[in-house]
Design a protein around this motif. Structure first.
Motif, PDB file in Angstrom:
ATOM      1  N   SER A  74      74.848  51.341  58.682  1.00  0.00           N
ATOM      2  CA  SER A  74      75.205  50.231  57.793  1.00  0.00           C
ATOM      3  C   SER A  74      74.272  49.039  57.964  1.00  0.00           C
ATOM      4  N   GLY A  75      73.290  49.147  58.840  1.00  0.00           N
ATOM      5  CA  GLY A  75      72.362  48.025  59.025  1.00  0.00           C
ATOM      6  C   GLY A  75      71.934  47.945  60.478  1.00  0.00           C
ATOM      7  N   SER A  76      71.203  46.896  60.796  1.00  0.00           N
ATOM      8  CA  SER A  76      70.628  46.829  62.143  1.00  0.00           C
ATOM      9  C   SER A  76      71.667  46.640  63.237  1.00  0.00           C
ATOM     10  N   THR A  77      72.722  45.885  62.962  1.00  0.00           N
ATOM     11  CA  THR A  77      73.728  45.684  64.013  1.00  0.00           C
ATOM     12  C   THR A  77      74.284  47.038  64.462  1.00  0.00           C
ATOM     13  N   GLU A 113      66.429  37.908  72.313  1.00  0.00           N
ATOM     14  CA  GLU A 113      66.826  38.947  71.338  1.00  0.00           C
ATOM     15  C   GLU A 113      67.913  38.423  70.412  1.00  0.00           C
ATOM     16  N   HIS A 114      68.128  39.153  69.338  1.00  0.00           N
ATOM     17  CA  HIS A 114      69.235  38.867  68.416  1.00  0.00           C
ATOM     18  C   HIS A 114      70.551  39.113  69.141  1.00  0.00           C
ATOM     19  N   LYS A 115      71.594  38.396  68.709  1.00  0.00           N
ATOM     20  CA  LYS A 115      72.910  38.550  69.358  1.00  0.00           C
ATOM     21  C   LYS A 115      73.399  39.995  69.340  1.00  0.00           C
ATOM     22  N   ASN A 166      60.709  37.940  66.293  1.00  0.00           N
ATOM     23  CA  ASN A 166      61.918  37.148  66.489  1.00  0.00           C
ATOM     24  C   ASN A 166      62.411  36.552  65.168  1.00  0.00           C
ATOM     25  N   ASN A 167      63.717  36.629  64.956  1.00  0.00           N
ATOM     26  CA  ASN A 167      64.284  36.192  63.676  1.00  0.00           C
ATOM     27  C   ASN A 167      64.339  34.678  63.526  1.00  0.00           C
ATOM     28  N   GLU A 168      64.272  33.918  64.630  1.00  0.00           N
ATOM     29  CA  GLU A 168      64.346  32.456  64.500  1.00  0.00           C
ATOM     30  C   GLU A 168      62.969  31.815  64.431  1.00  0.00           C
ATOM     31  N   CYS A 224      63.041  49.235  69.985  1.00  0.00           N
ATOM     32  CA  CYS A 224      62.458  48.033  69.390  1.00  0.00           C
ATOM     33  C   CYS A 224      63.268  47.616  68.162  1.00  0.00           C
ATOM     34  N   ASP A 225      63.811  46.395  68.205  1.00  0.00           N
ATOM     35  CA  ASP A 225      64.488  45.835  67.030  1.00  0.00           C
ATOM     36  C   ASP A 225      63.381  45.313  66.110  1.00  0.00           C
ATOM     37  N   ALA A 226      63.127  46.083  65.045  1.00  0.00           N
ATOM     38  CA  ALA A 226      62.033  45.726  64.129  1.00  0.00           C
ATOM     39  C   ALA A 226      62.589  45.209  62.797  1.00  0.00           C
ATOM     40  N   THR A 227      63.817  44.690  62.843  1.00  0.00           N
ATOM     41  CA  THR A 227      64.485  44.231  61.616  1.00  0.00           C
ATOM     42  C   THR A 227      63.642  43.222  60.839  1.00  0.00           C
ATOM     43  N   GLN A 228      62.983  42.322  61.570  1.00  0.00           N
ATOM     44  CA  GLN A 228      62.199  41.285  60.886  1.00  0.00           C
ATOM     45  C   GLN A 228      60.745  41.693  60.681  1.00  0.00           C
ATOM     46  N   ALA A 229      60.342  42.784  61.320  1.00  0.00           N
ATOM     47  CA  ALA A 229      58.916  43.141  61.283  1.00  0.00           C
ATOM     48  C   ALA A 229      58.584  44.171  60.212  1.00  0.00           C
ATOM     49  N   LEU A 288      65.927  49.123  61.517  1.00  0.00           N
ATOM     50  CA  LEU A 288      65.511  48.309  60.372  1.00  0.00           C
ATOM     51  C   LEU A 288      66.673  48.190  59.405  1.00  0.00           C
ATOM     52  N   SER A 289      66.608  47.180  58.546  1.00  0.00           N
ATOM     53  CA  SER A 289      67.742  46.849  57.683  1.00  0.00           C
ATOM     54  C   SER A 289      67.246  46.531  56.276  1.00  0.00           C
ATOM     55  N   ALA A 290      67.914  47.112  55.266  1.00  0.00           N
ATOM     56  CA  ALA A 290      67.415  46.980  53.888  1.00  0.00           C
ATOM     57  C   ALA A 290      67.410  45.540  53.377  1.00  0.00           C
ATOM     58  N   HIS A 291      68.418  44.753  53.790  1.00  0.00           N
ATOM     59  CA  HIS A 291      68.531  43.427  53.148  1.00  0.00           C
ATOM     60  C   HIS A 291      67.473  42.427  53.605  1.00  0.00           C
ATOM     61  N   LYS A 292      66.666  42.806  54.590  1.00  0.00           N
ATOM     62  CA  LYS A 292      65.567  41.921  55.005  1.00  0.00           C
ATOM     63  C   LYS A 292      64.285  42.254  54.242  1.00  0.00           C
ATOM     64  N   ILE A 293      64.309  43.350  53.490  1.00  0.00           N
ATOM     65  CA  ILE A 293      63.077  43.783  52.819  1.00  0.00           C
ATOM     66  C   ILE A 293      63.318  44.032  51.315  1.00  0.00           C
TER      67      ILE A 293
HETATM   68  N1  PLP Z   1      68.163  41.990  64.479  1.00  0.00           N
HETATM   69  C1  PLP Z   1      67.456  40.993  63.925  1.00  0.00           C
HETATM   70  C2  PLP Z   1      66.148  40.594  64.542  1.00  0.00           C
HETATM   71  C3  PLP Z   1      67.926  40.348  62.781  1.00  0.00           C
HETATM   72  O1  PLP Z   1      67.214  39.368  62.235  1.00  0.00           O
HETATM   73  C4  PLP Z   1      69.158  40.775  62.219  1.00  0.00           C
HETATM   74  C5  PLP Z   1      69.721  40.076  61.045  1.00  0.00           C
HETATM   75  O2  PLP Z   1      70.014  38.915  61.068  1.00  0.00           O
HETATM   76  C6  PLP Z   1      69.866  41.815  62.834  1.00  0.00           C
HETATM   77  C7  PLP Z   1      69.321  42.409  63.959  1.00  0.00           C
HETATM   78  C8  PLP Z   1      71.161  42.326  62.270  1.00  0.00           C
HETATM   79  O3  PLP Z   1      70.909  43.005  61.076  1.00  0.00           O
HETATM   80  P1  PLP Z   1      72.031  43.443  60.041  1.00  0.00           P
HETATM   81  O4  PLP Z   1      72.327  42.246  59.224  1.00  0.00           O
HETATM   82  O5  PLP Z   1      71.401  44.540  59.243  1.00  0.00           O
HETATM   83  O6  PLP Z   1      73.211  43.927  60.825  1.00  0.00           O
END
Ligand code: PLP
Length: 404
Positions: A71-74, A101-103, A152-154, A177-182, A200-205
């Motif tokens: 369902s996404g990166s989380t 890292e992301h929470k 990093n997402n921030e 590797c959390d590559a959600t933002q990359a 990886l997560s669709a809503h970031k791309i």
């Molecule tokens: N990891 C990073 C680096 C993110 O930026 C995000 C989204 O904010 C997540 C994980 C979580 O992704 P998702 O919204 O697909 O659960």
């Protein structure tokens, strides 16, 4: 009412109209369950899922069988970390990650600590970056997993992933590797980069929300995970649950576009960011870039405006959609854990704002945004006794306004 200018592309992105077009038939006539083997509705859905799997794999240099839809990166992060810890926990119980890292990673690691795992949280340098040497020093005989994010997402800082991957492979430790933002923003190649697990997560791309995937290496080494969801055994037993076919089709289309447009997108957002920062720095003093100017996501600019409180600034620019820190933590008044981990003082951390530039952003929007920020910061500083003292040349060395 005109809508605010959207500059929060690290929080999420709009669905690209081309992506939406590919998804629509899968909400309408092609509504089959991809697991239905006995009729054309099922076959059609399965074919669409297979095609999407191929497009995602192609973008990251994987093979289609290594993609597990989630369902996404989380969710992918939970599956990767908990699934690997449970599978390999008898080999060792030590995990290495980063304080930045992301929470989703940090909280999953905290959960694993409660299960008896030991986690080392490495502090990044003052630009938010880690080195492979730092990871090497933290490796122990009982380390089973390293989790260091790509971007990093921030603050947008990019880690030396290829070096960390090579180190982990040499030492026989799994690298997640959390590559959600990359993904889609910088070239990613799980083979060359030595990555064993990647999310990886669709809503970031420019794809839909609520869909993503986990890459799970099948060779050298073959990574095995304990499933975190029990059920029908979908996704080769790693993630049970009926597949979100329209979402997966959207993720595939988003990845295909990213592969075709990666360079153009990166150039576009980098130019906009440079234009934006140039304007800001030419008009305002005491502004600091948070992150690594040399290794930064092209479309990310995290700035601290000294003598201005971030939340007041956001209220002073109602026509701009931006965020202070990450979307998930901005509801709390705590300063960003990422900036804290880099050693940014609380005052500067509280005066930081993240600006994101994406595929649809225009130069006109960037110019309007910069103008509004400049004018809001000037107004707020007029009300700041500290800023006035600085202008008068009074030494404020007792106040922690240093950039890092
Ligand atoms: N990891 C990073 C680096 C993110 O930026 C995000 C989204 O904010 C997540 C994980 C979580 O992704 P998702 O919204 O697909 O659960």
């Amino acid at each position: 009412m005109t809508r605010p200018i959207y500059l929060d592309y690290q929080a999420t992105t709009p669905v690209d109209p081309r992506v939406l077009d590919t998804m629509l038939p899968y909400f309408r006539e092609c509504f089959g369950n991809a697991a239905s083997r006995s009729h054309a509705y099922g076959w059609e859905a399965e074919k669409a899922v297979d095609e999407a799997r191929g497009k995602i794999a192609s973008l990251i240099g994987a093979s289609p069988k290594e993609i597990v839809f989630t369902s996404g990166s989380t969710e992918s992060i939970n599956l990767a970390l908990k699934g690997a810890a449970e599978m390999y926990g008898s080999r060792g119980r030590h995990i290495i990650t980063s304080q930045a890292e992301h929470k989703a990673v940090l909280d999953t690691c905290k959960h694993l600590e409660k299960q008896g795992f030991e986690v080392t949280y490495l502090a990044p340098d003052d630009k938010g970056r880690h080195s492979a040497e730092q990871v090497a020093e933290a490796l122990r005989d009982d380390t089973i997993l390293v989790a260091i994010m790509w971007a990093n997402n921030e603050i947008g800082t990019l880690n030396p992933v290829r070096e960390i991957g090579a180190l982990c492979h040499e030492r026989g430790v799994l690298y997640f590797c959390d590559a959600t933002q990359a993904v889609g923003k910088v070239p990613v190649d799980v083979q060359a980069d030595g990555i064993d697990l990647l999310c990886l997560s669709a809503h970031k791309i420019y794809g839909p929300k609520g869909v993503g995937c986990l890459y799970v290496r099948r060779r050298n080494p073959r990574v095995r995970l304990v499933a975190q969801m029990d059920g029908g055994g979908h996704e080769r037993g790693m993630r049970s649950g009926t597949l979100n076919v329209p979402g997966i089709v959207g993720l595939g289309a988003a990845c295909e576009l990213c592969e075709q447009e990666l360079e153009a997108d990166a150039t576009h957002s980098r130019e906009l960011r440079e234009r934006f920062e140039k304007r800001i720095f030419s008009e305002l003093d005491h502004v600091y870039v948070n992150g690594d100017p040399e290794h930064r996501l092209p479309g990310c600019s995290n700035l601290s405006f000294a003598y201005v409180e971030g939340e007041s600034l956001i209220m002073g620019i109602p026509d701009l959609a931006v965020s202070s820190g990450s979307a998930c933590t901005s509801a709390s008044l705590e300063p960003s854990h990422v900036l804290q981990s880099m050693g940014v003082g609380d005052e500067l951390a509280h005066s930081s704002i993240r600006f994101g530039f994406g595929r649809p952003t225009t130069t006109e929007e960037v110019d309007r945004a910069a103008e509004q920020i400049i004018s809001a910061v000037k107004k707020l500083r007029e009300l700041s006794p500290l800023y006035e003292m600085v202008q008068e040349g009074i030494d404020l060395s007792t106040v922690n306004w240093t950039s890092h």
